[in-house]
Design an enzyme around this catalytic site. Structure first.
Site, PDB file in Angstrom:
ATOM      1  CB  CYS A 110      -0.991  -0.059   1.154  1.00 33.94           C
ATOM      2  SG  CYS A 110      -2.461   0.916   0.836  1.00 33.94           S
ATOM      3  CD  GLU A 157      -1.463  -6.297   5.258  1.00 28.77           C
ATOM      4  OE1 GLU A 157      -1.122  -6.562   4.078  1.00 28.77           O
ATOM      5  OE2 GLU A 157      -1.646  -5.132   5.654  1.00 28.77           O
ATOM      6  CG  HIS A 203      -3.637  -3.662   3.060  1.00 30.03           C
ATOM      7  ND1 HIS A 203      -2.616  -3.210   3.863  1.00 30.03           N
ATOM      8  CD2 HIS A 203      -4.254  -2.562   2.569  1.00 30.03           C
ATOM      9  CE1 HIS A 203      -2.617  -1.890   3.863  1.00 30.03           C
ATOM     10  NE2 HIS A 203      -3.588  -1.462   3.090  1.00 30.03           N
TER      11      HIS A 203
HETATM   12  N1  GLN Z   1      -1.900   6.644   2.636  1.00 34.52           N
HETATM   13  C1  GLN Z   1      -2.058   5.884   1.435  1.00 34.52           C
HETATM   14  C2  GLN Z   1      -3.439   6.067   0.828  1.00 34.52           C
HETATM   15  O1  GLN Z   1      -4.323   6.564   1.461  1.00 34.52           O
HETATM   16  C3  GLN Z   1      -1.776   4.420   1.704  1.00 34.52           C
HETATM   17  C4  GLN Z   1      -2.748   3.773   2.624  1.00 34.52           C
HETATM   18  C5  GLN Z   1      -2.247   2.508   3.259  1.00 34.52           C
HETATM   19  O2  GLN Z   1      -1.051   2.245   3.249  1.00 34.52           O
HETATM   20  N2  GLN Z   1      -3.137   1.733   3.861  1.00 34.52           N
HETATM   21  O3  GLN Z   1      -3.667   5.724  -0.314  1.00 34.52           O
END
Ligand code: GLN
Length: 532
Positions: A383, A511, A509
């Protein structure tokens, strides 16, 4: 059979492992071929965990249906190897919002709306709805907080009412407490448990089981003493002593006869006690602990490193992958805000940057992603770690020096990561990210395709910003490939550098999909690459 309910409450203090007790009991029932699930009640006023600081409260666990849940939901999913929906995480705000909305619509027909019965009815309805919708044999409900908290009172009252309504063969209570031993005397003390049981009785709940946390196995005389003061038979006072891993807890409870006792209390006769799946689970559980001699060292660089629980699913996913290749993963938490010496990263076999938000600590992440690329160290960016790997490449390879995400610098000349037009007017923080499972299309012939052995995968998301497509041709000319996308190419989902030992970024994600015995593919290939 009608759904049977097991309610798990907590005493003495927080952090005793109510979640593990809940998951372990659920696991044992699942291994007895029962259809089970778990609910977590969070008595706090936040609508969900989405707006909560991970350093204070632990990770925000994202479900397939886009819930931003308490991290205990992750424990349930991992123990049961089963997806759980967001209605399994009940908070005070959700309950009150529904009741207030109904009141505004006039649905209470002039009644004075009160905590009892209106709030408690709403709580009970939510619990019963999950049981009915999913046609469960058993539903284990964990009530967050500690008995005596003002916030949890309406919930405990609702659970008390359910015991009366469903009868003793429909509901049982498990209370998790602590028997501390003071170093000087070494004796296991029972007074905190006595007090917490008294508090529970004061609000009308009699525990059927006590799960007592202690460092060493609970002594027989301590069990007897606790039993005498708490109206629980000594057999049902369960020792939950320190274990090498949380996966040993189901066995620990089973050895103390919890299953026979649960079935007896519910009046269930002739239930097969643990199916053949027990061996399979035990193998997985054993595999999760027994690799101390072979280590893979992973540096986890992020800004929420002061609390290990802020990346709890990432930690687990790494360990699931390690167990699969017979190695134990040692995680070094490195603060991206204070890191100055990037050469310390060369002590590790792999570098992982997990999700994150905001400006603080972001420069350290950009430099980390660049360091991993330059030094050919296996890199997995999740992310924020995916987005900032693209920014690092923009700065250092494309030579667009002020490359950035507009989340970090709204005025950058090179917004490599930016909002899509539809996100630009969003002002609410809660629930406004792109959340939950979405299909990801993987391109033919990429490393991503090899990793997932598929052209389409479903993965959970939690983000607002996206790769700015304008820069893609430049990236690809210079050796960075966007190997997956979603929404008909509107969003980029994965990046890789084919010439690198292992360099992978994922917008989703992974995970949240990793389970013991069933490691997630991106983690698996990352840990494999790191171990070579
Ligand atoms: N801050 C970034 C976004 O809002 C990544 C978010 C995250 O890593 N969960 O896109």
């Amino acid at each position: 059979m009608q759904t049977k309910f097991i309610f798990v409450t907590g005493g003495v203090m927080s952090g005793l492992g109510k979640g593990v007790t809940t998951s372990s009991i659920a696991k044992l029932l699942q291994l007895s071929n029962q259809k089970v699930s778990c609910i977590k009640i969070d008595p706090y006023l936040n609508y969900d965990a989405g707006t909560m600081n991970p350093v204070a409260h632990g990770e925000v666990f994202v479900t397939d249906d886009g819930g931003e849940c308490d991290m205990d939901i992750g424990n349930y999913e991992r123990f049961l190897n089963q997806d759980i929906s967001k209605d399994h995480n009940i908070t005070t705000a959700q309950v009150y919002s529904s009741v207030i909305e109904a009141e505004r619509k006039g649905e209470y027909l002039g009644a004075c709306v009160q905590i009892i019965p209106h709030i408690t009815d709403e709580i009970k309805n939510r619990i019963k709805k999950v049981a009915e919708d999913e046609k469960l044999d058993f539903l284990i409900v964990e009530c967050g907080g500690t008995v005596g908290d003002i916030e949890s009172l309406p919930f405990l009252e609702a659970l008390r009412q359910m015991r009366v309504e469903e009868g003793p063969q429909g509901v049982i209570f498990v209370h998790v407490t602590l028997a501390p031993s003071l170093d000087v005397v070494g004796e296991q003390k029972t007074k905190p448990t006595q007090h917490s049981i008294q508090e529970l009785r004061r609000i009308g709940i009699q525990a059927d089981f006590l799960a007592v946390r202690c460092t060493k196995q609970l002594e027989e005389k301590t069990k007897k003493k606790i039993a005498m003061f708490t109206n629980v038979t000594p057999n049902d006072v369960l020792s939950c002593h320190d274990a090498k891993s949380i996966f040993e807890v189901p066995q620990m409870l089973h050895d103390q006869g919890i299953m026979d006792s649960i079935f007896t209390k519910f009046g269930i006769v002739g239930m097969a006690n643990l199916s053949s799946n027990w061996d399979k689970w035990n193998k997985i559980a054993e595999n999760m602990v027994n690799h101390e001699e072979q280590k893979v060292k992973i540096a986890m660089v992020g800004k929420y490193v002061t609390l290990a629980d802020s990346y709890v699913s990432v930690n687990h996913a790494l360990k699931h992958a390690g167990a699969e290749i017979g190695k134990s993963v040692e995680i070094g938490l490195i603060d991206s805000e204070s890191i100055t010496d990037y050469n310390q990263l060369s002590d590790y076999d792999g570098i992982l940057v997990p999700g994150g938000f905001g400006t603080r600590g972001s420069e350290g992440i950009i430099q980390t992603a660049n360091y991993a690329r330059e030094k050919n160290i296996p890199y997995l960016g999740i992310c924020f770690g995916f987005q900032l790997a693209a920014v690092a490449f923009g700065r250092n390879v494309l030579k667009l020096e002020d490359s950035n995400s507009t989340e970090i610098n709204p005025d950058t000349q090179n917004p490599i990561v930016d909002l899509l037009p539809e996100q630009k007017d969003v002002s609410n923080m809660g629930g406004s990210l792109r959340l939950g499972a979405n299909d990801v299309q993987i391109k033919e012939g990429t490393n991503a395709q090899k990793i997932y052995n598929s052209n389409v995968i479903s993965k959970r998301h939690r983000h607002r910003y996206e790769i700015n497509k304008q820069y893609i041709p430049e990236f690809e000319k210079n050796g960075l490939v966007f190997s997956a996308d979603s929404d008909d190419g509107k969003r980029m989902e994965m990046l890789e550098i084919p010439s690198h030992k292992f360099y992978l970024g994922v917008q989703f994600h992974p995970e949240f999909n990793s389970r013991p015995g069933y490691p997630e593919n991106a983690f698996m290939s990352f840990v494999k690459a790191a171990s070579q």
